[in-house]
Design a protein around this motif. Structure first.
Motif, PDB file in Angstrom:
ATOM      1  N   ASN A   1       0.815  -1.214   0.000  1.00  0.00           N
ATOM      2  CA  ASN A   1       0.000   0.000   0.000  1.00  0.00           C
ATOM      3  C   ASN A   1       0.846   1.260   0.000  1.00  0.00           C
ATOM      4  O   ASN A   1       0.421   2.302   0.475  1.00  0.00           O
ATOM      5  N   ASP A   2       2.056   1.182  -0.524  1.00  0.00           N
ATOM      6  CA  ASP A   2       2.942   2.341  -0.604  1.00  0.00           C
ATOM      7  C   ASP A   2       2.808   3.018  -1.961  1.00  0.00           C
ATOM      8  O   ASP A   2       2.709   2.357  -2.995  1.00  0.00           O
ATOM      9  N   LEU A   3       2.798   4.321  -1.937  1.00  0.00           N
ATOM     10  CA  LEU A   3       2.758   5.109  -3.165  1.00  0.00           C
ATOM     11  C   LEU A   3       3.719   6.265  -2.991  1.00  0.00           C
ATOM     12  O   LEU A   3       3.706   6.951  -1.968  1.00  0.00           O
ATOM     13  N   SER A   4       4.570   6.470  -3.964  1.00  0.00           N
ATOM     14  CA  SER A   4       5.533   7.560  -3.923  1.00  0.00           C
ATOM     15  C   SER A   4       5.181   8.572  -5.015  1.00  0.00           C
ATOM     16  O   SER A   4       4.965   8.201  -6.161  1.00  0.00           O
ATOM     17  N   LEU A   5       5.106   9.842  -4.617  1.00  0.00           N
ATOM     18  CA  LEU A   5       4.812  10.927  -5.555  1.00  0.00           C
ATOM     19  C   LEU A   5       5.916  11.968  -5.500  1.00  0.00           C
ATOM     20  O   LEU A   5       6.472  12.234  -4.438  1.00  0.00           O
ATOM     21  N   SER A   6       6.191  12.589  -6.645  1.00  0.00           N
ATOM     22  CA  SER A   6       7.108  13.728  -6.672  1.00  0.00           C
ATOM     23  C   SER A   6       6.336  14.980  -6.267  1.00  0.00           C
ATOM     24  O   SER A   6       5.099  14.971  -6.202  1.00  0.00           O
ATOM     25  N   VAL A   7       7.051  16.065  -6.025  1.00  0.00           N
ATOM     26  CA  VAL A   7       6.394  17.335  -5.687  1.00  0.00           C
ATOM     27  C   VAL A   7       5.481  17.765  -6.832  1.00  0.00           C
ATOM     28  O   VAL A   7       4.335  18.173  -6.605  1.00  0.00           O
ATOM     29  N   ALA A   8       5.960  17.651  -8.075  1.00  0.00           N
ATOM     30  CA  ALA A   8       5.146  18.059  -9.229  1.00  0.00           C
ATOM     31  C   ALA A   8       3.879  17.209  -9.329  1.00  0.00           C
ATOM     32  O   ALA A   8       2.788  17.745  -9.578  1.00  0.00           O
ATOM     33  N   GLN A   9       3.981  15.903  -9.118  1.00  0.00           N
ATOM     34  CA  GLN A   9       2.806  15.037  -9.159  1.00  0.00           C
ATOM     35  C   GLN A   9       1.824  15.411  -8.048  1.00  0.00           C
ATOM     36  O   GLN A   9       0.621  15.483  -8.273  1.00  0.00           O
ATOM     37  N   TYR A  10       2.354  15.639  -6.854  1.00  0.00           N
ATOM     38  CA  TYR A  10       1.504  16.005  -5.712  1.00  0.00           C
ATOM     39  C   TYR A  10       0.761  17.316  -5.988  1.00  0.00           C
ATOM     40  O   TYR A  10      -0.445  17.414  -5.759  1.00  0.00           O
ATOM     41  N   LEU A  11       1.471  18.329  -6.486  1.00  0.00           N
ATOM     42  CA  LEU A  11       0.833  19.627  -6.745  1.00  0.00           C
ATOM     43  C   LEU A  11      -0.248  19.504  -7.819  1.00  0.00           C
ATOM     44  O   LEU A  11      -1.297  20.150  -7.727  1.00  0.00           O
ATOM     45  N   GLN A  12      -0.014  18.678  -8.832  1.00  0.00           N
ATOM     46  CA  GLN A  12      -1.046  18.451  -9.851  1.00  0.00           C
ATOM     47  C   GLN A  12      -2.243  17.738  -9.237  1.00  0.00           C
ATOM     48  O   GLN A  12      -3.389  18.066  -9.522  1.00  0.00           O
ATOM     49  N   LEU A  13      -1.977  16.766  -8.373  1.00  0.00           N
ATOM     50  CA  LEU A  13      -3.057  15.993  -7.766  1.00  0.00           C
ATOM     51  C   LEU A  13      -3.949  16.854  -6.885  1.00  0.00           C
ATOM     52  O   LEU A  13      -5.172  16.779  -6.971  1.00  0.00           O
ATOM     53  N   ILE A  14      -3.357  17.688  -6.048  1.00  0.00           N
ATOM     54  CA  ILE A  14      -4.181  18.480  -5.125  1.00  0.00           C
ATOM     55  C   ILE A  14      -4.947  19.585  -5.837  1.00  0.00           C
ATOM     56  O   ILE A  14      -5.863  20.167  -5.253  1.00  0.00           O
ATOM     57  N   ALA A  15      -4.594  19.855  -7.073  1.00  0.00           N
ATOM     58  CA  ALA A  15      -5.339  20.852  -7.853  1.00  0.00           C
ATOM     59  C   ALA A  15      -6.604  20.244  -8.452  1.00  0.00           C
ATOM     60  O   ALA A  15      -7.375  20.933  -9.112  1.00  0.00           O
ATOM     61  N   THR A  16      -6.811  18.938  -8.219  1.00  0.00           N
ATOM     62  CA  THR A  16      -7.980  18.244  -8.755  1.00  0.00           C
ATOM     63  C   THR A  16      -8.863  17.771  -7.605  1.00  0.00           C
ATOM     64  O   THR A  16      -8.536  17.943  -6.438  1.00  0.00           O
ATOM     65  N   SER A  17      -9.945  17.111  -7.954  1.00  0.00           N
ATOM     66  CA  SER A  17     -10.822  16.519  -6.936  1.00  0.00           C
ATOM     67  C   SER A  17     -10.441  15.073  -6.634  1.00  0.00           C
ATOM     68  O   SER A  17     -11.042  14.444  -5.766  1.00  0.00           O
ATOM     69  N   THR A  18      -9.447  14.540  -7.330  1.00  0.00           N
ATOM     70  CA  THR A  18      -8.979  13.181  -7.060  1.00  0.00           C
ATOM     71  C   THR A  18      -8.229  13.176  -5.738  1.00  0.00           C
ATOM     72  O   THR A  18      -7.408  14.048  -5.487  1.00  0.00           O
ATOM     73  N   ALA A  19      -8.511  12.191  -4.898  1.00  0.00           N
ATOM     74  CA  ALA A  19      -7.913  12.142  -3.563  1.00  0.00           C
ATOM     75  C   ALA A  19      -7.123  10.855  -3.363  1.00  0.00           C
ATOM     76  O   ALA A  19      -7.299   9.874  -4.086  1.00  0.00           O
ATOM     77  N   LEU A  20      -6.257  10.877  -2.383  1.00  0.00           N
ATOM     78  CA  LEU A  20      -5.532   9.687  -1.953  1.00  0.00           C
ATOM     79  C   LEU A  20      -6.339   9.006  -0.855  1.00  0.00           C
ATOM     80  O   LEU A  20      -7.200   9.623  -0.240  1.00  0.00           O
ATOM     81  N   THR A  21      -6.060   7.737  -0.596  1.00  0.00           N
ATOM     82  CA  THR A  21      -6.790   7.027   0.453  1.00  0.00           C
ATOM     83  C   THR A  21      -5.952   6.965   1.727  1.00  0.00           C
ATOM     84  O   THR A  21      -4.727   6.884   1.678  1.00  0.00           O
ATOM     85  N   ALA A  22      -6.624   6.985   2.863  1.00  0.00           N
ATOM     86  CA  ALA A  22      -5.949   6.960   4.157  1.00  0.00           C
ATOM     87  C   ALA A  22      -5.281   5.614   4.432  1.00  0.00           C
ATOM     88  O   ALA A  22      -4.361   5.532   5.238  1.00  0.00           O
ATOM     89  N   SER A  23      -5.715   4.556   3.757  1.00  0.00           N
ATOM     90  CA  SER A  23      -5.144   3.227   4.007  1.00  0.00           C
ATOM     91  C   SER A  23      -3.761   3.055   3.384  1.00  0.00           C
ATOM     92  O   SER A  23      -3.063   2.100   3.702  1.00  0.00           O
ATOM     93  N   ASP A  24      -3.364   3.951   2.501  1.00  0.00           N
ATOM     94  CA  ASP A  24      -2.061   3.876   1.854  1.00  0.00           C
ATOM     95  C   ASP A  24      -1.012   4.638   2.652  1.00  0.00           C
ATOM     96  O   ASP A  24      -1.325   5.580   3.379  1.00  0.00           O
ATOM     97  N   THR A  25       0.238   4.260   2.484  1.00  0.00           N
ATOM     98  CA  THR A  25       1.362   5.058   2.973  1.00  0.00           C
ATOM     99  C   THR A  25       1.864   5.835   1.769  1.00  0.00           C
ATOM    100  O   THR A  25       2.422   5.260   0.840  1.00  0.00           O
ATOM    101  N   VAL A  26       1.622   7.139   1.775  1.00  0.00           N
ATOM    102  CA  VAL A  26       1.983   7.970   0.630  1.00  0.00           C
ATOM    103  C   VAL A  26       3.227   8.775   0.994  1.00  0.00           C
ATOM    104  O   VAL A  26       3.258   9.485   2.005  1.00  0.00           O
ATOM    105  N   ILE A  27       4.237   8.634   0.150  1.00  0.00           N
ATOM    106  CA  ILE A  27       5.532   9.267   0.381  1.00  0.00           C
ATOM    107  C   ILE A  27       5.737  10.349  -0.658  1.00  0.00           C
ATOM    108  O   ILE A  27       5.665  10.088  -1.860  1.00  0.00           O
ATOM    109  N   LEU A  28       5.997  11.569  -0.185  1.00  0.00           N
ATOM    110  CA  LEU A  28       6.381  12.659  -1.074  1.00  0.00           C
ATOM    111  C   LEU A  28       7.899  12.587  -1.174  1.00  0.00           C
ATOM    112  O   LEU A  28       8.609  12.918  -0.222  1.00  0.00           O
TER     113      LEU A  28
END
Length: 189
Positions: A49-76
């Motif tokens: 359940n690990d997901l790694s995102l870059s800063v650019a990917q994270y900034l694009q993601l938060i500009a949308t309505s798509t969300a991450l799930t709390a059950s994952d370990t998300v690493i910036l």
């Protein structure tokens, strides 16, 4: 009567590697009706359940309505320089946007006390050291509770930036709060 569309989830299965999506592709997920990203790689490695995102990917993601799930370990995970480009509001929103860990991939992450505190709610990864570098008076004025919080987030070192007066005056409680963290410069208790 218009029926509600069921939530769409993009899962990170072996054939869909979310981490390799371009930041613009991540930015387009909501337009393609993806509501959530759920990291699952289909293996029992302890990191399914690990997901790694870059800063650019994270900034694009938060500009949308798509969300991450709390059950994952998300690493910036990105270079220290790119992580430092996040402004205070973006840093303080990391935890509420389901980012769990911030990890500099190329060098030590050197932050002032205010910058480090802005990352509240997330922990720092262990790829490189996280150093709080500030005036000796600012570090010496941190409460034992504040030092404990920073060390708990993963701060490895406290480093005074003063060129002439680079010693820290710490109480016994502050020194105990350091735990395994190191102080550069002279420390006077």
């Amino acid at each position: 009567v218009k029926k509600a569309r069921p939530a769409a989830v993009l899962s990170a299965l072996p054939h869909v590697n979310i981490a390799t999506l371009l930041d613009t592709e991540i930015g387009g997920l909501a337009a393609n009706f993806v509501d959530y990203i759920d990291a699952y790689n289909g293996t029992a490695t302890g990191h399914e359940n690990d997901l790694s995102l870059s800063v650019a990917q994270y900034l694009q993601l938060i500009a949308t309505s798509t969300a991450l799930t709390a059950s994952d370990t998300v690493i910036l995970s990105d270079t220290a320089a790119k992580i430092k480009t996040l402004n205070a509001a973006q840093k303080s929103a990391l935890a509420s946007n389901k980012i769990d860990v911030v990890d500099a991939s190329d060098a030590d992450l050197v932050l002032t006390i205010n910058e480090a505190n802005a990352f509240s709610g997330v922990t720092f990864g262990s790829t490189h050291q996280v150093i709080v570098s500030d005036l000796s008076t600012a570090i010496s004025n941190l409460s034992a509770t504040a030092i404990t919080a920073l060390v708990g987030m993963g701060v490895d070192k406290f480093q005074p930036t003063d060129t002439t007066n680079n010693y820290l005056r710490l109480t016994v409680a502050q020194a105990k709060a350091l735990g395994a963290a190191v102080c550069d410069g002279d420390v006077r208790i």
